[in-house]
Design an enzyme around this catalytic site. Sequence first.
Site, mmCIF file in Angstrom:
data_model
loop_
_atom_site.group_PDB
_atom_site.id
_atom_site.type_symbol
_atom_site.label_atom_id
_atom_site.label_comp_id
_atom_site.label_asym_id
_atom_site.label_seq_id
_atom_site.Cartn_x
_atom_site.Cartn_y
_atom_site.Cartn_z
ATOM 1 N N HIS A 81 -10.573 -0.580 5.828
ATOM 2 C CA HIS A 81 -9.862 0.604 4.910
ATOM 3 C C HIS A 81 -8.368 -0.264 4.668
ATOM 4 O O HIS A 81 -8.161 -1.378 5.082
ATOM 5 C CB HIS A 81 -10.027 1.889 5.400
ATOM 6 C CG HIS A 81 -8.957 2.123 6.387
ATOM 7 N ND1 HIS A 81 -9.988 2.125 7.685
ATOM 8 C CD2 HIS A 81 -7.778 2.122 6.852
ATOM 9 C CE1 HIS A 81 -9.094 2.302 8.636
ATOM 10 N NE2 HIS A 81 -7.811 2.495 8.144
ATOM 11 N N TYR A 98 -7.424 4.860 2.760
ATOM 12 C CA TYR A 98 -8.410 4.982 1.901
ATOM 13 C C TYR A 98 -9.484 3.760 1.894
ATOM 14 O O TYR A 98 -8.965 2.656 2.120
ATOM 15 C CB TYR A 98 -7.882 5.224 0.501
ATOM 16 C CG TYR A 98 -7.126 6.543 0.228
ATOM 17 C CD1 TYR A 98 -7.815 7.694 -0.079
ATOM 18 C CD2 TYR A 98 -5.735 6.580 0.252
ATOM 19 C CE1 TYR A 98 -6.994 8.937 -0.361
ATOM 20 C CE2 TYR A 98 -5.266 7.737 0.150
ATOM 21 C CZ TYR A 98 -5.741 8.761 -0.244
ATOM 22 O OH TYR A 98 -4.954 10.144 -0.373
ATOM 23 N N THR A 99 -10.658 3.887 1.509
ATOM 24 C CA THR A 99 -11.627 2.945 1.624
ATOM 25 C C THR A 99 -12.072 2.700 0.069
ATOM 26 O O THR A 99 -12.735 3.714 -0.500
ATOM 27 C CB THR A 99 -13.133 3.388 2.148
ATOM 28 O OG1 THR A 99 -12.698 3.455 3.604
ATOM 29 C CG2 THR A 99 -13.848 2.137 2.542
ATOM 30 N N CYS A 253 -18.647 9.951 9.244
ATOM 31 C CA CYS A 253 -17.436 10.252 8.527
ATOM 32 C C CYS A 253 -17.281 11.418 7.685
ATOM 33 O O CYS A 253 -18.056 11.568 6.906
ATOM 34 C CB CYS A 253 -16.989 8.907 7.372
ATOM 35 S SG CYS A 253 -15.270 8.767 6.918
#
Length: 279
Positions: A81, A98-99, A253
């Site tokens: 990320h 954030y990814t 996740c």
Amino acid sequence: MDFLQGRSVETMVAVAVAVVAVAVGAALLLCRSKRPKGCLDPENFRKFKLVEKTQISHNVAKFRFALPTPTSVLGLPIGQHISCRGQDATGEEVIKPYTPTTLDSDLGNFQLVIKMYPQGRMSHHFREMKVGDYMSVKGPKGRFKYQVGQVRAFGMLAGGSGITPMFQVARAILENPNDKTKVHLVYANVTPEDILLKEELDSLAEEYPDRFKIFYVLNQPPEVWNGGVGFVSQDMIKTHCPAPAEDIQILRCGPPPMNKAMAAHLEELGYTKEMQFQF
């Protein structure tokens, strides 16, 4: 004389081999030099321009950022990320991971799908962003490292915005013709409107029916619903994820309460710590 001729032939062969080796080496160097260099810096923030902002729902939007050139790549390894830096409503600096939902095969840009919460500090920054603004980004970050064939199958347990690293990993696997890994995704949300990337996920399931399976779970499902209801249970995991084995891995996740519950479920089902990874 025959001895000299023999030596001459050996010398010519050696020279020819050396020439071929040099040519192959030069070709490899040329190929490497042509590979786009990633735009990320793990130590310093770099600014990227917002070129498109698409509102998906009342609190979800896609943000597309331009890279320096149309052939530039972000340079983010699969499953890792980036850190984004912005300002909250009081003007204080905030940094959050954030990814991206894009891969390095998506040249010239990268995309973030952001769910903006009313009290979220970084959510405020994204809400205020307009096309033409710049986002400060640093990376890559993360402990997850993926190599083709490292497992036979992945089980993925995602909740809410925790879908983004799962989507990135699944896309990279499925779009690689040399990767035969199977992906089984269980994705939990509150309402149908909360499901992020549903169109993209359904497209993957349709395009790769033998390698990608998805099971949606909702707390508040509509009257007509063929997915799971409530919270992700042990039975759902047993039914929709690969069974415990040395050549599988379960990725998790989601919100902290979900991650904690999933870890307990997996332990009771016989999944060892080596078989699990939490983003």
